[in-house]
Write an enzyme that holds these catalytic residues in place. Structure first.
Site, PDB file in Angstrom:
ATOM      1  N   HIS A  17       0.825  -1.209   0.000  1.00 17.78           N
ATOM      2  CA  HIS A  17       0.000   0.000   0.000  1.00 17.78           C
ATOM      3  C   HIS A  17       0.860   1.260   0.000  1.00 17.78           C
ATOM      4  O   HIS A  17       0.501   2.253  -0.630  1.00 17.78           O
ATOM      5  CB  HIS A  17      -0.972  -0.027   1.179  1.00 17.78           C
ATOM      6  N   GLU A 117      -9.206   1.070  -8.280  1.00 17.44           N
ATOM      7  CA  GLU A 117      -7.880   0.977  -8.896  1.00 17.44           C
ATOM      8  C   GLU A 117      -7.618  -0.512  -9.005  1.00 17.44           C
ATOM      9  O   GLU A 117      -6.941  -1.112  -8.196  1.00 17.44           O
ATOM     10  CB  GLU A 117      -6.828   1.690  -8.026  1.00 17.44           C
ATOM     11  N   GLU A 126      -3.327  -7.115 -10.729  1.00 13.88           N
ATOM     12  CA  GLU A 126      -4.116  -7.346  -9.530  1.00 13.88           C
ATOM     13  C   GLU A 126      -5.254  -8.335  -9.730  1.00 13.88           C
ATOM     14  O   GLU A 126      -5.733  -8.924  -8.779  1.00 13.88           O
ATOM     15  CB  GLU A 126      -4.658  -6.022  -8.980  1.00 13.88           C
TER      16      GLU A 126
END
Length: 180
Positions: A17, A117, A126
């Site tokens: 993150h 996102e 992802e």
């Protein structure tokens, strides 16, 4: 442990993150798109799919969203809740610790916009696109908006002179976000 558990556990690493938040090109592009398109967020109900630390949810709240459902399946949702609290948006942003496919909104509410996102590196890293599409089909109003609403990968064949082989060069993905 199955692949889903491993996937969500990998997003509990704060280093991931930190890297995403420090990607200023990505983060500032989302902030700019949200700021430049306030009419899609102001006084609207928004869903942030895979909210992580909640940065996109915060941007939406800052431009006047009426309600933001910040959905996060990993335990980073607990940190997102603290960040929302620290930024005084608990009345607007509701962090939901769940896979979006399992979410049930109050009164089967529909949202005006979905933001996410989802693409990661080279649009595919992802692997969240299926979840975003599930959220679209389940929660988005008929006239609702998606941010981003489309994306493209540009590739070009390239001959590598040292290895004498062909490789594919992937350019940075082009995100098609609404702009004014």
């Amino acid at each position: 442990m199955d692949n889903n558990q491993e996937y969500f556990m990998s997003y509990e690493d704060l280093e991931i993150h930190r890297l995403m938040l420090e990607d200023t090109s990505r983060t500032e592009m989302y902030r700019k798109v949200i700021n430049d398109n306030r009419k899609y967020f102001n006084n609207k109900v928004i869903m942030d799919v895979g909210c992580g630390t909640g940065i996109l949810s915060l941007f939406c709240a800052q431009v006047g969203a009426k309600k933001v459902y910040a959905v996060e399946a990993s335990n980073i949702a607990n940190i997102a809740k603290e960040i929302v609290k620290e930024n005084n948006f608990v009345d607007i942003i509701e962090v939901i610790h769940s896979k979006v496919e399992d979410v049930v909104l109050p009164n089967n509410e529909k949202v005006d916009a979905i933001i996410s996102e989802w693409m990661g590196f080279y649009l595919l890293h992802e692997g969240m696109l299926d979840s975003v599409l599930a959220a679209r089909d389940k929660f988005l109003k008929k006239d609702g908006e998606m941010f981003p609403e489309s994306a493209a990968i540009y590739v070009a064949p390239l001959f590598h002179p040292y290895t004498k082989s062909g490789i594919i060069l992937m350019e940075h993905p082009c995100l098609h976000l609404l702009s004014t």
